[in-house]
Design an enzyme around this catalytic site. Structure first.
Site, PDB file in Angstrom:
ATOM      1  N   ASP A 105      -4.079   9.471  -0.972  1.00 52.21           N
ATOM      2  CA  ASP A 105      -3.030  10.049  -0.119  1.00 52.21           C
ATOM      3  C   ASP A 105      -3.315  11.975   0.090  1.00 52.21           C
ATOM      4  OD1 ASP A 105      -2.488   7.911  -1.594  1.00 52.21           O
ATOM      5  OD2 ASP A 105      -1.739   8.548  -3.506  1.00 52.21           O
ATOM      6  N   ASP A 195       2.419  13.278   2.898  1.00 51.37           N
ATOM      7  CA  ASP A 195       0.939  13.019   2.402  1.00 51.37           C
ATOM      8  C   ASP A 195       0.306  12.680   3.110  1.00 51.37           C
ATOM      9  OD1 ASP A 195       2.512  13.500  -0.483  1.00 51.37           O
ATOM     10  OD2 ASP A 195       1.890  10.974  -0.791  1.00 51.37           O
ATOM     11  N   HIS A 243       4.317   5.720   1.865  1.00 49.73           N
ATOM     12  CA  HIS A 243       3.407   5.530   2.348  1.00 49.73           C
ATOM     13  C   HIS A 243       2.890   3.823   3.417  1.00 49.73           C
ATOM     14  CE1 HIS A 243       1.152   8.040  -1.614  1.00 49.73           C
ATOM     15  NE2 HIS A 243       1.688   8.819  -0.611  1.00 49.73           N
ATOM     16  N   ASP A 245       1.106   2.460   4.064  1.00 44.57           N
ATOM     17  CA  ASP A 245      -0.494   2.082   4.106  1.00 44.57           C
ATOM     18  C   ASP A 245      -0.045   0.249   3.591  1.00 44.57           C
ATOM     19  OD1 ASP A 245      -0.677   3.023   2.202  1.00 44.57           O
ATOM     20  OD2 ASP A 245      -2.653   3.359   2.167  1.00 44.57           O
ATOM     21  N   ARG A 262       9.962  -5.714   5.435  1.00 47.52           N
ATOM     22  CA  ARG A 262      10.232  -4.019   5.472  1.00 47.52           C
ATOM     23  C   ARG A 262      10.507  -3.716   6.834  1.00 47.52           C
ATOM     24  NH1 ARG A 262       5.926  -1.250   2.231  1.00 47.52           N
ATOM     25  NH2 ARG A 262       7.007  -2.509  -0.393  1.00 47.52           N
ATOM     26  N   SER A 299       4.050  -1.969  -4.811  1.00 51.38           N
ATOM     27  CA  SER A 299       4.535  -3.183  -4.604  1.00 51.38           C
ATOM     28  C   SER A 299       3.732  -4.231  -4.464  1.00 51.38           C
ATOM     29  CB  SER A 299       5.609  -3.102  -2.928  1.00 51.38           C
ATOM     30  OG  SER A 299       4.799  -3.453  -2.274  1.00 51.38           O
ATOM     31  N   CYS A 351      -6.105   2.392  -0.288  1.00 49.24           N
ATOM     32  CA  CYS A 351      -5.684   3.790  -1.042  1.00 49.24           C
ATOM     33  C   CYS A 351      -6.056   3.860  -1.168  1.00 49.24           C
ATOM     34  CB  CYS A 351      -4.354   3.793  -2.230  1.00 49.24           C
ATOM     35  SG  CYS A 351      -2.590   2.448  -1.332  1.00 49.24           S
TER      36      CYS A 351
HETATM   37  N1  NVA Z   1       4.393   2.574  -2.155  1.00 49.86           N
HETATM   38  C1  NVA Z   1       3.719   1.134  -1.381  1.00 49.86           C
HETATM   39  C2  NVA Z   1       2.427   1.229  -2.014  1.00 49.86           C
HETATM   40  C3  NVA Z   1       1.749   2.186  -0.382  1.00 49.86           C
HETATM   41  C4  NVA Z   1       0.573   1.529  -0.271  1.00 49.86           C
HETATM   42  C5  NVA Z   1       4.290   0.073  -1.545  1.00 49.86           C
HETATM   43  O1  NVA Z   1       4.409   0.052  -2.559  1.00 49.86           O
HETATM   44  O2  NVA Z   1       4.388  -0.841  -1.255  1.00 49.86           O
END
Ligand code: NVA
Length: 373
Positions: A105, A195, A243, A245, A262, A299, A351
């Site tokens: 991050d 980030d 983020h 990734d 997504r 998530s 991460c």
């Molecule tokens: N915020 C993202 C995680 C990114 C690594 C998610 O929860 O999918």
């Protein structure tokens, strides 16, 4: 020792792996809402994550670090500071810091440069300090290393849209996605904010997700900072983007892993297609939202938060069987790594790491232009 990494797939030889020590459910602040009454942290309260959770996460992080070392990769670890301390600048006071599990991050390596991101949570303003001992040692060891820090943000109330969360959570899915597409989210454009984990590196192309933690000025700053790159602002159909990734993950030249839930912008999809890239949908995650670990703010799509060791080898969370099978069918050697105990500390295998050295140089994998790309 040499700092060098241009993409997410070249052979990895040196990496930082984070630590769970002292991680906090951070004190309230404008950029982030935490509300876990069933686990002892109702909205407005804060404190350390329980010791047993810290121990379990550190066990998995240490085992991951050992696995990487056994494969000949140098692994360095950050130094945790006392994250329970209140912090302040002349502009604000914040009841606590956060932690140092997810180095991804905070830091990004682009070629021989390591860049410290601005961050946008007040609780994460000082997180770079955990990495300064390492960054200082790299600077001394590698005469070619460039050590950069993006402008430290003021993070006054002008950087946040007042009343955002109450208003946003009342919107329906389509309304939220419309806000995501125009990046009309919690951050204003008062100053550049990003980030590092919103950036995906594909050689000459850097894709930067506009999100809850990255604004347009942040992308513009990155564009001017990396004049030798094409820096693209992108969005996905994710109501709470934080983020890139677990959404758009480079695997090898010509292959990107996408979280199908997504939706990617059509222009981005076409840019990949005209350049002969294959976009593969990630497999369904093993977990549902209902059986996520407690105090986890990520998530189930951490299932696709994988770490590539080279173009043919990828570390995947050990219970994500469908994801492992998919990558196996695409010709990868899959290295299973138990990691769900780490998730409440801020993420998955990608991460929790930051590349310091991968072999290889800067290459252009997208010779053809398309639309705004
Ligand atoms: N915020 C993202 C995680 C990114 C690594 C998610 O929860 O999918």
């Amino acid at each position: 020792m040499k700092v060098n990494s241009w993409n997410g797939w070249d052979p990895l030889t040196h990496v930082i792996v984070g630590r769970a020590d002292g991680t906090m459910v951070q004190a309230p602040e404008p950029a982030v809402v935490r509300d876990w009454p069933e686990h002892g942290f109702p909205a407005g309260t804060y404190g350390r994550l329980p010791d047993d959770m810290v121990a379990a996460a550190n066990e998995q992080l240490d085992a991951f670090a050992d696995l990487l070392r056994r494969r000949g990769i140098r692994v360095d670890r950050p130094e945790a500071i006392d994250f329970s301390r209140p912090v302040s600048t002349p502009d604000w006071e914040q009841g606590s810091m956060f932690g140092c599990m997810p180095p991804r991050d905070v830091l990004i390596t682009v070629g021989n440069e390591i860049l410290e991101a601005t961050m946008c949570y007040r609780s994460r303003w000082f997180e770079y300090l955990c990495y300064r001992p390492l960054l200082g040692s790299y600077f001394r060891e590698d005469p070619g290393m460039r050590w950069e820090a993006a402008p430290k943000p003021r993070l006054t109330d002008a950087s946040y849209r007042a009343g955002f969360w109450e208003e946003y959570e009342r919107l329906d899915f389509d309304e939220q996605i419309a806000r995501v597409r125009e990046n009309n989210l919690v951050l204003t454009e008062a100053e550049p904010l990003f980030d590092a984990a919103d950036i995906a590196r594909f050689g000459k192309d850097l894709f930067v997700q506009l999100s809850m933690v990255t604004n347009r000025s942040g992308v513009e700053w990155l564009r001017r900072h990396f004049p030798g790159h094409r820096v693209h602002a992108v969005t996905f159909g994710n109501t709470h983007p934080v983020h890139i990734d677990a959404t758009w993950v480079p695997l090898r030249p010509g292959l990107v892993l996408h979280c199908g839930e997504r939706e990617a912008e059509e222009e981005l999809v076409q840019y990949f297609k005209v350049n002969d890239w294959e976009i593969v949908s990630a497999a369904p995650p093993a977990r549902s939202w209902d059986d996520m670990p407690k105090l986890c703010f990520c998530s189930p799509w951490l299932s696709m938060n994988v770490l590539s060791l080279d173009q043919n080898t990828v570390c995947v969370e050990a219970s994500e069987v469908a994801q492992m099978e998919l990558l196996d069918s695409l010709g990868f050697e899959v290295v299973p790594v138990p990691f769900w105990d780490v998730a409440p500390f801020g993420g998955g295998l990608h991460c929790s790491t930051v590349d310091i050295h991968r072999e290889g140089g800067l290459e252009d994998y997208f010779p053809k232009r398309h639309g705004r790309f």
